[in-house]
Design an enzyme around this catalytic site. Structure first.
Site, mmCIF file in Angstrom:
data_model
loop_
_atom_site.group_PDB
_atom_site.id
_atom_site.type_symbol
_atom_site.label_atom_id
_atom_site.label_comp_id
_atom_site.label_asym_id
_atom_site.label_seq_id
_atom_site.Cartn_x
_atom_site.Cartn_y
_atom_site.Cartn_z
ATOM 1 N N HIS A 48 0.821 -1.206 0.000
ATOM 2 C CA HIS A 48 0.000 0.000 0.000
ATOM 3 C C HIS A 48 0.865 1.270 0.000
ATOM 4 O O HIS A 48 0.454 2.284 -0.542
ATOM 5 C CB HIS A 48 -0.926 0.014 1.225
ATOM 6 C CG HIS A 48 -2.048 -0.965 1.128
ATOM 7 N ND1 HIS A 48 -1.931 -2.274 1.507
ATOM 8 C CD2 HIS A 48 -3.320 -0.811 0.684
ATOM 9 C CE1 HIS A 48 -3.077 -2.898 1.314
ATOM 10 N NE2 HIS A 48 -3.943 -2.034 0.816
ATOM 11 N N GLY A 91 0.597 -2.604 6.599
ATOM 12 C CA GLY A 91 1.398 -1.477 7.093
ATOM 13 C C GLY A 91 0.595 -0.343 7.701
ATOM 14 O O GLY A 91 0.980 0.224 8.717
#
Length: 120
Positions: A48, A91
């Site tokens: 991401h 994350g």
């Protein structure tokens, strides 16, 4: 500076397929005005943060700050005019999919858009 916020589209996602997305809060530097935006693309690969790295430079060039609020995945079926928001980012954590859906609805007005906390 509110004009700079208005220049940034609420949502930009790939036209087809299943891909990662992030929910980003952009705000006026040293100000209180902000808005949340959705960005999603297959070109992010496995992470991401690759989306965030792509989004940040043009936003900061407008004199705005970026903060990633979380991520997930989007399944985009342009033929049937459907978007499905789900999953989470390892994350950044899970984005508030309900907020992401509202942003998507402002761009994809004639779409059926759903979300769930399912991982797949």
């Amino acid at each position: 500076m509110a004009d700079a916020l208005a220049k940034v589209p609420d949502a930009e996602v790939d036209p087809e397929g299943t891909f990662k997305y992030i929910l980003v809060r952009i705000k006026v530097k040293d100000g209180t005005e902000y808005k949340d935006i959705v960005r999603g693309t297959k070109s992010a690969g496995q992470y991401h943060n690759h989306i965030f790295e792509k989004v940040t430079p043009p936003i900061t060039a407008l004199g705005l700050e970026c903060n990633c609020l979380g991520g997930g995945k989007i399944e985009h079926n342009s033929k049937d005019k459907k978007l499905r928001v789900f999953g989470e980012s390892t994350g950044y954590g899970k984005a508030d999919h309900s907020v992401s859906v509202e942003k998507l609805k402002s761009v994809f007005k004639d779409y059926e858009i759903t979300w769930s906390d399912d991982k797949e």
